[in-house]
Motif scaffolding. Structure first.
Motif, PDB file in Angstrom:
ATOM      1  N   GLY A 126      25.066  -2.081  13.062  1.00 32.84           N
ATOM      2  CA  GLY A 126      25.600  -0.715  13.069  1.00 32.84           C
ATOM      3  C   GLY A 126      25.498  -0.017  14.412  1.00 32.84           C
ATOM      4  N   ARG A 137      25.413  -4.840   1.262  1.00 31.02           N
ATOM      5  CA  ARG A 137      25.929  -3.484   1.421  1.00 31.02           C
ATOM      6  C   ARG A 137      26.765  -3.380   2.683  1.00 31.02           C
ATOM      7  NH1 ARG A 137      22.830   0.422  -1.487  1.00 31.02           N
ATOM      8  NH2 ARG A 137      21.111  -0.563  -2.595  1.00 31.02           N
ATOM      9  N   PRO A 186      28.673  -0.227   8.969  1.00 28.48           N
ATOM     10  CA  PRO A 186      27.467   0.563   9.173  1.00 28.48           C
ATOM     11  C   PRO A 186      27.258   1.683   8.151  1.00 28.48           C
ATOM     12  CG  PRO A 186      29.175   1.339  10.638  1.00 28.48           C
ATOM     13  CD  PRO A 186      29.771   0.210   9.852  1.00 28.48           C
ATOM     14  N   PHE A 187      28.089   1.730   7.117  1.00 30.15           N
ATOM     15  CA  PHE A 187      28.077   2.916   6.247  1.00 30.15           C
ATOM     16  C   PHE A 187      26.772   3.078   5.478  1.00 30.15           C
ATOM     17  CE2 PHE A 187      32.348   1.183   6.736  1.00 30.15           C
ATOM     18  CZ  PHE A 187      32.879   2.191   7.512  1.00 30.15           C
ATOM     19  N   ARG A 189      21.335   3.198   6.494  1.00 37.86           N
ATOM     20  CA  ARG A 189      20.036   3.766   6.112  1.00 37.86           C
ATOM     21  C   ARG A 189      19.387   3.007   4.971  1.00 37.86           C
ATOM     22  NH1 ARG A 189      18.192   9.613   6.969  1.00 37.86           N
ATOM     23  NH2 ARG A 189      18.343   9.528   9.213  1.00 37.86           N
ATOM     24  N   ARG A 190      20.195   2.371   4.122  1.00 41.04           N
ATOM     25  CA  ARG A 190      19.637   1.581   3.028  1.00 41.04           C
ATOM     26  C   ARG A 190      19.297   0.171   3.498  1.00 41.04           C
ATOM     27  NH1 ARG A 190      21.152   2.920  -2.154  1.00 41.04           N
ATOM     28  NH2 ARG A 190      21.011   5.162  -2.478  1.00 41.04           N
TER      29      ARG A 190
END
Lengths: 317, 332
Positions: free
Chosen positions: A60, A74, A77-78, A81-82
């Protein structure tokens, strides 16, 4: 919800047509990469072939021009955070705060992770330092570290938490042979604990020694990917006969259907024939050839690479 | 901002079950890496939850790193030295019993309030702030703000902060909050140093305001604190500008130089009468309005304009920095 179950698909990294263009230069060209869960994945290619750009996109740090990437199931880069708290990364060498001690560097990076528990921060930093063998130098300022020590500290930062994925870009850069061995055994150890390791390197033998899977890139394109054993099998091994009677040996081998014969000083090599190798050996001995050595040399990843690219392993232009 | 951080502060992460075993309940503390971490811990650990209180760790880390750099300490030392120099100069100048300057608060050749310093050491606080606000203070802020992102980028540490993952918005906020903290600390360093030197070299006592009324020393001290806070708030605009410049480049030195260069340019433009049309929009235009706090009653007009202008700069350049940093490719 297939998008949240990385484990269900069995792959930790997946890219679909991932592309990065800088002006007219295609740094990464429609990359379709699949890294299976639990593998030690070697990401191979000469300097400048787009490995680091790919890694930066996966982490990301840079935005793809087109295409998609999924890490741990997942989208990146969206969902950075996860995803990223479960990923340890060493990207293009370590970067440290020179005026901080090694230990304080780790505390600094750990406090940047909002999922990291401050109560266990010191203990985790000590454990990571211990794991890379830096405990004795932990209080020293990082600017006084050698390149190898910096590399170890960068690795320690990647090991501050239990990780599902470790991304190591050229992890043995700057290390002496002993350090390289230590890193390799560390990688094996981590893999045995269930961490998927994504290891980029331009050193073929390094990949061959630790990796279960590999992908090869040149000039921004993915040439091949798969289990290392299969990749190496793609390039066939060569029958090698060591003998002082090279002339006779070559004649006998030719009669037995060995193609592509190459005769050097005391050695005859060629593509293995269909016949049983024991019969080939017997035929040589029967013909009075004094055989000192006989066998098929296993194809190396380097042979596979040369066979795939038809070129040497040089810096891309 | 292209990197969606919609679920940034989601209370709990959805546990991701491993292939074979269900995810362990996310109770106890994360296991330390090491022999203790069993084979299952790495592969089956779901996303750890983000705790709101833990996200403040980055700000604390920023603060400690900023104030541990010798560069920051050197800047603060220079700022602390200014009141000492001014105080000693005034003391020497007036040692023959004469007075300095012509009389009025802005009269004479020196910074505001310098004439009153010999009567009351508290005025050294106002004098020192008036002397440092045009250049020394904003320059120090420019160095810290300019270095904020660009310095991390040129050291390469930015990529590791972002994969930690610090989060771009959170990192930017932590950097801005740290810069604002530095504004306050820098201003207080000047004020406290001035108060100490003033008390040491000159008498203290009742304060005569610009309006001619007299207020008690305690009240004067309170006004001094208020002035220090207003001076610190006057630097909000420069801090936002510096942070924006910092997101434009990957060279810390270039960002610092650009910010300080902009500061000087703005000050020069503010001095050219032909350009008076743009003057009210320059972040430094109302800086010296803090002197109005020494009027009785306080004259608020320019003070409010100053604070409004600083808020505008913070809004505009803060947003610009956020938009720029959010979409930036980190290639260092």
């Amino acid at each position: 919800m297939p998008s949240t179950k990385g484990g269900a698909t069995g792959s930790v990294i997946e890219t679909f047509g991932l592309t990065k263009r800088y002006g007219r230069h295609l740094a990464v060209d429609r990359l379709d990469l699949t890294v299976p869960r639990g593998s030690v994945f070697g990401f191979l290619g000469p300097n400048g072939s787009g490995k680091t750009t790919t890694i930066r996109m996966l982490m990301g740090l840079i935005e793809p021009t087109s295409g998609r990437a999924k890490v741990l199931g997942r989208p990146m880069p969206f969902q950075a955070r996860r995803v990223l708290p479960q990923v340890g990364a060493l990207i293009e060498g370590p970067a440290l705060y020179g005026f901080l001690s090694g230990r304080d560097n780790l505390l600094r990076y750990d406090s940047a992770d909002p999922t990291a528990d401050p109560r266990t921060r010191r203990a985790r930093a000590e454990a990571a330092l211990d794991r890379v063998g830096l405990t004795a130098a932990a209080a020293k300022k990082a600017k006084a570290y050698s390149l190898g020590m910096k590399q170890r500290l960068g690795l320690a930062a990647a090991l501050l938490q239990p990780r599902a994925l470790l991304v190591l870009d050229e992890p043995t850069n700057g290390l002496d042979p002993q350090g390289m061995r230590e890193i390799r055994s560390l990688v094996r150890e981590l893999a045995s604990e269930g961490t998927t390791v994504f290891l980029s390197s331009h050193l073929l033998d390094e990949i061959e020694q630790v990796c279960t899977h590999a992908a090869v890139m040149t000039q921004g394109r993915l040439i091949t990917q798969g289990p290392v054993a299969e990749l190496a099998a793609g390039a066939r091994g060569r029958l090698t006969v060591t003998t002082p009677d090279t002339g006779d040996a070559a004649r006998v081998l030719k009669e037995l259907g060995v193609a592509d014969l190459v005769v050097t000083e005391d050695r005859v090599t060629g593509e293995p024939p269909g016949a049983d190798l024991a019969d080939v050996n017997a035929a040589l001995v029967e013909a009075g050839v004094r055989v000192r050595g006989f066998g098929v040399e296993r194809a190396s990843l380097e042979d596979a690479f040369v066979a795939l690219t038809g070129e040497g392993f040089d810096v891309a232009g | 901002m292209s990197r969606a951080e919609a679920d940034a502060v989601a209370g709990t992460g959805t546990p991701v079950p491993g292939k074979s075993a269900p995810a362990a309940p996310e109770t106890g503390a994360p296991e330390a890496p090491g022999p203790a971490a069993g084979p299952a811990s790495a592969s089956d650990s779901g996303p750890r939850p983000v705790r709101l209180a833990w996200t403040l760790g980055l700000f604390r880390s920023e603060l400690s790193i900023t104030f541990r750099r010798w560069r920051t300490l050197a800047l603060l030392a220079v700022l602390a030295a200014v009141p000492v120099l001014v105080g000693i100069a005034v003391k020497i100048e007036t040692s023959d019993g004469g007075s300095i300057g012509g009389g009025g608060p802005d009269g004479g050749g020196g910074p505001a309030f310098i004439a009153q310093v010999t009567n009351n050491g508290l005025f050294l606080v106002f004098t020192a702030l008036a002397a440092t606000l045009p250049f020394f203070l904003p320059m120090a802020i420019g160095v810290v703000a300019g270095d904020a992102i660009a310095g991390e980028a040129s050291a390469g540490t930015l990529r590791y902060l972002l994969v930690a993952p610090a989060g771009r918005t959170r990192l930017l906020l932590a950097k801005y909050a740290t810069t604002l903290t530095f504004c306050l600390v820098a201003t207080l360093v000047v004020a406290v140093s001035a108060l100490a030197v003033g008390a040491l070299l000159f008498p203290l006592g009742e304060v005569t305001t610009i309006s001619g009324t007299r207020i008690g020393f305690g009240d004067g001290l309170l006004r001094a604190l208020l002035i220090a806070l207003v001076v610190a708030a006057s630097l909000i605009g420069v801090a936002a500008l510096g942070l924006f410049v910092s997101t434009l480049t990957s060279s810390g030195i270039a960002a610092m130089a650009t910010t300080v260069g902009l500061l000087i340019t703005v000050q020069i433009i503010d001095q050219i009468p032909q350009l008076h049309a743009v003057h009210p929009y320059l972040f430094s235009h109302y800086w010296l309005s803090f002197a109005d706090l020494m009027r009785d009653p306080i004259y608020w007009d320019d003070l409010v304009k100053n604070l409004g202008l600083q808020a505008l700069y913070a809004g505009v350049f803060g947003s610009a920095a956020w938009a720029r940093f959010g979409a930036k490719d980190i290639a260092t």
